[in-house]
Design an enzyme around this catalytic site. Structure first.
Site, mmCIF file in Angstrom:
data_model
loop_
_atom_site.group_PDB
_atom_site.id
_atom_site.type_symbol
_atom_site.label_atom_id
_atom_site.label_comp_id
_atom_site.label_asym_id
_atom_site.label_seq_id
_atom_site.Cartn_x
_atom_site.Cartn_y
_atom_site.Cartn_z
ATOM 1 N N HIS A 20 0.872 -1.172 0.000
ATOM 2 C CA HIS A 20 0.000 0.000 0.000
ATOM 3 C C HIS A 20 0.907 1.220 0.000
ATOM 4 O O HIS A 20 1.541 1.545 1.004
ATOM 5 C CB HIS A 20 -0.891 -0.020 1.246
ATOM 6 C CG HIS A 20 -2.027 0.948 1.207
ATOM 7 N ND1 HIS A 20 -3.100 0.802 0.349
ATOM 8 C CD2 HIS A 20 -2.267 2.079 1.922
ATOM 9 C CE1 HIS A 20 -3.953 1.801 0.555
ATOM 10 N NE2 HIS A 20 -3.468 2.587 1.494
ATOM 11 N N LYS A 50 -10.281 6.221 -4.461
ATOM 12 C CA LYS A 50 -9.282 7.210 -4.074
ATOM 13 C C LYS A 50 -7.921 6.753 -4.588
ATOM 14 O O LYS A 50 -7.535 5.595 -4.408
ATOM 15 C CB LYS A 50 -9.228 7.378 -2.557
ATOM 16 C CG LYS A 50 -8.149 8.366 -2.100
ATOM 17 C CD LYS A 50 -7.908 8.309 -0.603
ATOM 18 C CE LYS A 50 -9.013 8.981 0.161
ATOM 19 N NZ LYS A 50 -8.703 9.060 1.619
ATOM 20 N N LYS A 62 -3.898 7.278 -4.323
ATOM 21 C CA LYS A 62 -2.821 7.824 -3.505
ATOM 22 C C LYS A 62 -1.712 8.350 -4.424
ATOM 23 O O LYS A 62 -1.189 7.617 -5.259
ATOM 24 C CB LYS A 62 -2.250 6.748 -2.587
ATOM 25 C CG LYS A 62 -3.212 6.281 -1.500
ATOM 26 C CD LYS A 62 -3.321 7.299 -0.382
ATOM 27 C CE LYS A 62 -4.086 6.749 0.798
ATOM 28 N NZ LYS A 62 -4.173 7.699 1.919
ATOM 29 N N ASP A 109 -5.560 11.570 -2.861
ATOM 30 C CA ASP A 109 -4.987 11.923 -1.558
ATOM 31 C C ASP A 109 -3.501 12.176 -1.773
ATOM 32 O O ASP A 109 -2.742 11.272 -2.118
ATOM 33 C CB ASP A 109 -5.192 10.777 -0.566
ATOM 34 C CG ASP A 109 -4.719 11.133 0.839
ATOM 35 O OD1 ASP A 109 -4.234 12.264 1.038
ATOM 36 O OD2 ASP A 109 -4.834 10.278 1.729
ATOM 37 N N GLU A 144 -7.762 15.371 -1.203
ATOM 38 C CA GLU A 144 -7.471 15.276 0.225
ATOM 39 C C GLU A 144 -6.060 15.760 0.552
ATOM 40 O O GLU A 144 -5.092 15.322 -0.067
ATOM 41 C CB GLU A 144 -7.637 13.824 0.684
ATOM 42 C CG GLU A 144 -7.425 13.622 2.166
ATOM 43 C CD GLU A 144 -7.747 12.209 2.609
ATOM 44 O OE1 GLU A 144 -7.475 11.887 3.777
ATOM 45 O OE2 GLU A 144 -8.279 11.430 1.792
ATOM 46 N N ASP A 160 -7.415 16.576 6.170
ATOM 47 C CA ASP A 160 -7.251 15.351 6.935
ATOM 48 C C ASP A 160 -6.298 15.594 8.103
ATOM 49 O O ASP A 160 -6.725 15.836 9.226
ATOM 50 C CB ASP A 160 -6.746 14.222 6.033
ATOM 51 C CG ASP A 160 -6.585 12.900 6.780
ATOM 52 O OD1 ASP A 160 -7.030 12.795 7.939
ATOM 53 O OD2 ASP A 160 -6.014 11.961 6.206
ATOM 54 N N LYS A 176 -11.583 10.712 11.353
ATOM 55 C CA LYS A 176 -10.954 9.450 11.725
ATOM 56 C C LYS A 176 -10.972 9.356 13.242
ATOM 57 O O LYS A 176 -10.416 10.228 13.928
ATOM 58 C CB LYS A 176 -9.520 9.371 11.202
ATOM 59 C CG LYS A 176 -9.426 9.357 9.676
ATOM 60 C CD LYS A 176 -7.977 9.364 9.197
ATOM 61 C CE LYS A 176 -7.907 9.339 7.678
ATOM 62 N NZ LYS A 176 -6.506 9.447 7.177
ATOM 63 N N GLU A 224 -14.494 5.288 3.772
ATOM 64 C CA GLU A 224 -13.497 4.380 3.204
ATOM 65 C C GLU A 224 -13.081 3.335 4.239
ATOM 66 O O GLU A 224 -11.893 3.039 4.406
ATOM 67 C CB GLU A 224 -12.283 5.146 2.696
ATOM 68 C CG GLU A 224 -11.595 6.021 3.714
ATOM 69 C CD GLU A 224 -10.358 6.713 3.157
ATOM 70 O OE1 GLU A 224 -9.330 6.712 3.834
ATOM 71 O OE2 GLU A 224 -10.446 7.259 2.037
#
Length: 407
Positions: A36, A181, A183, A212, A238, A264, A288, A342
């Site tokens: 990731h 989304k 990255k 993001d 984001e 964020d 979050k 998400e």
């Protein structure tokens, strides 16, 4: 075998039964199904801290705090979270009345400054235990449910266009996700724009796209490269700049056409939320539970957003189904001006720690209604991934230079 228990023989109105009797915590190490990639590195394993909290009445609740890449996202790591809980937060709460969530947070604040992730895991376990004592879903203790389901996004973060598109088309076919989304931030900005544009062309007319940047750009870079992303089809952006660069967020929020700016890392506390709302420096807040310090404080930030006509988005720290279900419960109580969630963390892990995951139907996460957070934690799975039981060492994240990491 499961550890969670519902109400015991102690009557719910007997407040002595709500005393906090024991708190334990452990670190798990769970591999991911694929690397990731983010702007600051790549992860191939998640290491959530799992908290168990027992009330005097026998009810047991669970909480979770997950980080992304150890302390790469912020200053807390699995090891620091575990230490804060076992050495400071748990001793401050033992013997205290567990039914007062605000008073429990205040006691934790006095015992330990900051450490929002650690506090969120303990508060989560406390909410779960109290809800199970009362034999009710946690959302009933958090203001009442407004949403039964939320549109569920999936993050495309393999770093490879072909693989990202393959993932996206599979999830579209399965009717699991139509919000994706991407990255970015690990490559040169022009390469990121090209990467997103290729994915956008492959999904044109089939999906909603967000990006993001994970704080990777400065203000001038964002002003230059966000418009091409919007032109490619991105509708939500984001944290394009560093958390401290509020002026750039304000400028982008005021001037960018065709897409919304989402904060964020810049919005962690209610004071952060008030500051961003006052400066009109964000269209959307990414909520979050871990970064806000718990479920109660998440609702406070959402209240600021609602008062300021700012939307919200249900973010993730890539939790297991335990933390994801807890987040889903608090998100279910929030207002209508949202952009989905998400809470896909369980799907990114090779395995989970619950008996049954929350269902996903028609591109939306269906929120659980059972006692507590509505998921049953498996003791066998906790033991399977327990770092101490496996004799594993702390995870080392690949923090190679951006160009190498993106290769």
């Amino acid at each position: 075998m499961t550890l969670l228990s519902s109400a015991t023989d102690t009557p719910a109105h007997d407040l002595t039964g709500f005393a906090i009797e024991r708190i334990e915590a452990r670190i798990l190490d769970i591999p991911t199904i694929r690397p990731h990639k983010l702007s600051f590195g790549s992860i191939s394993r998640q290491s959530p801290v799992i908290v168990q909290l027992w009330l005097k009445n026998g009810a047991c609740g669970f909480g979770e705090a997950a980080t992304i890449g150890g302390p790469s996202w912020n200053e807390e790591s699995p090891e620091s979270i575990l230490h804060a809980i076992t050495q400071y937060l748990a001793p401050a709460l033992l013997g205290e009345f567990g039914g007062g969530f605000e008073s429990a947070l205040a006691r934790m604040d006095r015992a330990c400054k900051g450490n929002a992730f650690a506090k969120s895991a303990v508060e989560m376990a406390l909410v779960d235990a109290v809800a199970r004592t009362l034999n009710m879903p946690a959302w009933q203790l958090l203001g009442g449910k407004v949403h039964q389901s939320l549109p569920l996004a999936w993050t495309l973060a393999s770093g490879d266009v072909a693989r990202d598109l393959q993932e996206a088309h599979l999830r579209l076919e399965q009717k699991r996700h139509h919000i994706f989304k991407i990255k970015i931030g690990a490559c040169a900005p022009e390469d990121d724009v090209a990467h997103v544009s290729q994915i956008a062309r492959g999904l044109q007319g089939k999906a909603t796209l967000t990006v993001d940047v994970n704080q990777a750009w400065d203000g001038n870079t964002a002003r230059r490269y966000l418009p091409p992303l919007v032109e490619a089809g991105v509708t939500l952006i984001e944290q394009p700049v560093a958390r401290w660069n509020v002026e750039a967020l304000r400028s982008l929020t005021a001037t960018l056409d065709g897409a919304l700016i989402m904060a964020d890392e810049t919005v962690c506390t209610p004071q952060d939320a008030f500051m961003l709302a006052s400066l009109k420096a964000s269209h959307v807040f990414s909520l979050k539970v871990a970064k806000h310090g718990g479920l109660v404080r998440t609702r406070k930030i959402a209240a600021v957003a609602e008062a300021a006509d700012i939307g919200w988005y249900g973010g993730t720290m890539l939790e297991t189904s335990l933390g994801s279900a807890a987040s889903a419960h608090v998100f279910s109580t929030l207002g209508a001006q949202h952009h989905g969630c998400e809470l896909f963390g369980p799907q990114l892990l090779v395995d989970d720690i619950v008996e049954q995951q929350m269902p996903i139907t028609n591109f939306a996460l269906q929120l659980p209604d059972g006692p507590g957070f509505g998921v049953e934690v498996s003791l066998a799975q906790l033991n399977r991934f327990d770092r101490i039981r496996q004799g594993q060492v702390p995870v080392h994240v690949d923090m190679a230079p951006a160009a190498t990491a993106a290769a």
